[in-house]
Scaffold this motif. Structure first.
Motif, PDB file in Angstrom:
ATOM      1  N   HIS A 149      -3.077  -3.284   9.084  1.00 28.69           N
ATOM      2  CA  HIS A 149      -2.454  -2.044   8.637  1.00 28.69           C
ATOM      3  C   HIS A 149      -2.552  -0.905   9.653  1.00 28.69           C
ATOM      4  O   HIS A 149      -1.966   0.158   9.425  1.00 28.69           O
ATOM      5  N   THR A 150      -3.267  -1.107  10.741  1.00 28.57           N
ATOM      6  CA  THR A 150      -3.455  -0.006  11.692  1.00 28.57           C
ATOM      7  C   THR A 150      -3.063  -0.354  13.128  1.00 28.57           C
ATOM      8  O   THR A 150      -3.042   0.544  13.980  1.00 28.57           O
ATOM      9  N   LEU A 182       0.987   3.241   7.618  1.00 33.76           N
ATOM     10  CA  LEU A 182       0.552   3.799   6.342  1.00 33.76           C
ATOM     11  C   LEU A 182       0.826   5.300   6.292  1.00 33.76           C
ATOM     12  O   LEU A 182       0.693   5.993   7.313  1.00 33.76           O
ATOM     13  N   PRO A 183       1.187   5.801   5.137  1.00 33.30           N
ATOM     14  CA  PRO A 183       1.338   7.256   5.003  1.00 33.30           C
ATOM     15  C   PRO A 183       0.027   7.966   5.333  1.00 33.30           C
ATOM     16  O   PRO A 183      -1.062   7.419   5.144  1.00 33.30           O
ATOM     17  N   GLU A 184       0.155   9.176   5.820  1.00 32.12           N
ATOM     18  CA  GLU A 184      -1.040   9.944   6.183  1.00 32.12           C
ATOM     19  C   GLU A 184      -1.970  10.083   4.980  1.00 32.12           C
ATOM     20  O   GLU A 184      -1.542  10.378   3.871  1.00 32.12           O
ATOM     21  N   GLY A 185      -3.255   9.804   5.218  1.00 35.27           N
ATOM     22  CA  GLY A 185      -4.257   9.936   4.180  1.00 35.27           C
ATOM     23  C   GLY A 185      -4.484   8.688   3.353  1.00 35.27           C
ATOM     24  O   GLY A 185      -5.411   8.650   2.534  1.00 35.27           O
ATOM     25  N   VAL A 186      -3.670   7.638   3.548  1.00 37.46           N
ATOM     26  CA  VAL A 186      -3.854   6.396   2.796  1.00 37.46           C
ATOM     27  C   VAL A 186      -4.875   5.526   3.520  1.00 37.46           C
ATOM     28  O   VAL A 186      -4.733   5.229   4.707  1.00 37.46           O
ATOM     29  N   ASP A 187      -5.910   5.123   2.807  1.00 40.83           N
ATOM     30  CA  ASP A 187      -6.976   4.309   3.374  1.00 40.83           C
ATOM     31  C   ASP A 187      -6.501   2.861   3.527  1.00 40.83           C
ATOM     32  O   ASP A 187      -5.918   2.296   2.597  1.00 40.83           O
ATOM     33  N   ALA A 223      -7.579   0.554   0.754  1.00 42.31           N
ATOM     34  CA  ALA A 223      -6.829   0.737  -0.485  1.00 42.31           C
ATOM     35  C   ALA A 223      -5.466   0.065  -0.390  1.00 42.31           C
ATOM     36  O   ALA A 223      -4.989  -0.545  -1.364  1.00 42.31           O
ATOM     37  N   ALA A 224      -4.842   0.147   0.774  1.00 42.74           N
ATOM     38  CA  ALA A 224      -3.545  -0.508   0.959  1.00 42.74           C
ATOM     39  C   ALA A 224      -3.682  -2.019   0.852  1.00 42.74           C
ATOM     40  O   ALA A 224      -2.835  -2.696   0.266  1.00 42.74           O
ATOM     41  N   ALA A 230      -4.141  -2.994  -2.812  1.00 44.88           N
ATOM     42  CA  ALA A 230      -2.880  -2.912  -3.545  1.00 44.88           C
ATOM     43  C   ALA A 230      -1.973  -4.090  -3.214  1.00 44.88           C
ATOM     44  O   ALA A 230      -1.262  -4.605  -4.084  1.00 44.88           O
TER      45      ALA A 230
END
Length: 285
Positions: free
Chosen positions: A206-207, A125-130, A133-134, A137
């Protein structure tokens, strides 16, 4: 398709068929074991399919957390022991279930692993994207329904009939899958999927790309990746685009990549034409 249900330490499993050759099947992030009904119906007579309701879904919804894909992989391996899986057993998963299958196959040998529109790590994930939230979406209506109640089973069925992925693709298999997911009192019916289980699993997906990458490299069995060219909302952007798959097929000589034409993320396990390809790859000599 008629399933015979059983229980493994609180996990519901379902068996279809009576053949000596075994497939263990794992469903997606908001789904249930009934997502494998169309596949089970088309299996040759010498095969048996065992599908699992993951912790926090279907009739395993009451099992407690923590969730996360490693916990699901442990559950799948317990099911494999319970049903007498051996070196000839095939493991498969759809969507999130494909990632669970990768983690399980990294720890135990299977004859082959078939990943249905899942199993490859997402880009970081781009920096700062929770991560939540991903996930929202990515899943859209699949998450919306977990926050809602429905006045009747017919209203829930109608929700799915209006889903872009199922427009023009409705079938008895889809309807059985939808109705199986319902729980609660009349007038306030809801999905069996536990929202926190979905969120926790989505965060993990996602992590934990490094853990998934290591698991893919640890799998010894031949792997087949079946990709749908259309996404969760039947959009032109697939869940696993070519530029995500290509580095992995180059990196892993045991991974065969195949796009199943004219399928979306859901119809790949529901439409007869798409399912025929899935079944062929599961049961190939």
């Amino acid at each position: 398709m008629t399933f015979a249900f059983d229980d493994v330490d609180g996990l519901r499993i379902a068996r279809a068929g009576s053949g000596p050759r075994l497939i263990i099947a794992v469903h997606g992030i908001t789904a249930s074991l009934m997502s494998w009904g169309a596949v089970a119906r088309r299996l040759p007579d010498d095969w048996t399919l065992v599908a699992v309701d993951l912790r926090g879904r279907g009739h395993s919804a009451g099992l407690p957390g923590p969730y996360g894909l490693p916990r699901h992989a442990e559950d799948v391996l317990r099911v494999a022991e319970h049903v007498g899986a051996d070196g000839g057993t095939v493991l498969t998963g759809h969507s999130m279930g494909a990632y669970v299958a990768v983690l399980a196959a990294a720890r135990r040998d299977f004859a082959r692993v078939v990943l249905v529109d899942g199993g490859l790590p997402f880009p970081p994930l781009p920096e700062g994207v929770d991560p939540d939230a991903a996930l929202a979406a990515a899943l859209g209506p699949a998450l919306d329904r977990l926050r809602q109640t429905y006045p009747s089973a017919e209203a829930y069925v109608e929700f799915f009939r209006n889903h872009p992925a199922f427009a023009g693709h409705w079938s008895d298999d889809v309807e059985e899958y939808v109705r199986y997911d319902l729980t609660g009192p009349e007038g306030a019916l809801r999905s069996r999927a536990v929202p926190e289980a979905v969120r926790e699993d989505g965060r993990w997906l996602h992590t934990e790309q490094a853990a998934l990458s290591a698991a893919l490299e640890a799998v010894k069995a031949p792997m087949t990746l079946l990709r749908a060219p259309r996404g969760l909302l039947n959009q032109d952007v697939p869940m696993l685009p070519d530029d995500l798959a290509a580095p992995w097929t180059a990196r892993l000589p045991g991974l065969r990549d195949e796009v199943v034409p004219d399928c979306n993320h859901y119809t790949i396990v529901f439409d007869d034409r798409c399912v025929a390809t899935v079944v062929d790859r599961l049961t190939a000599p």
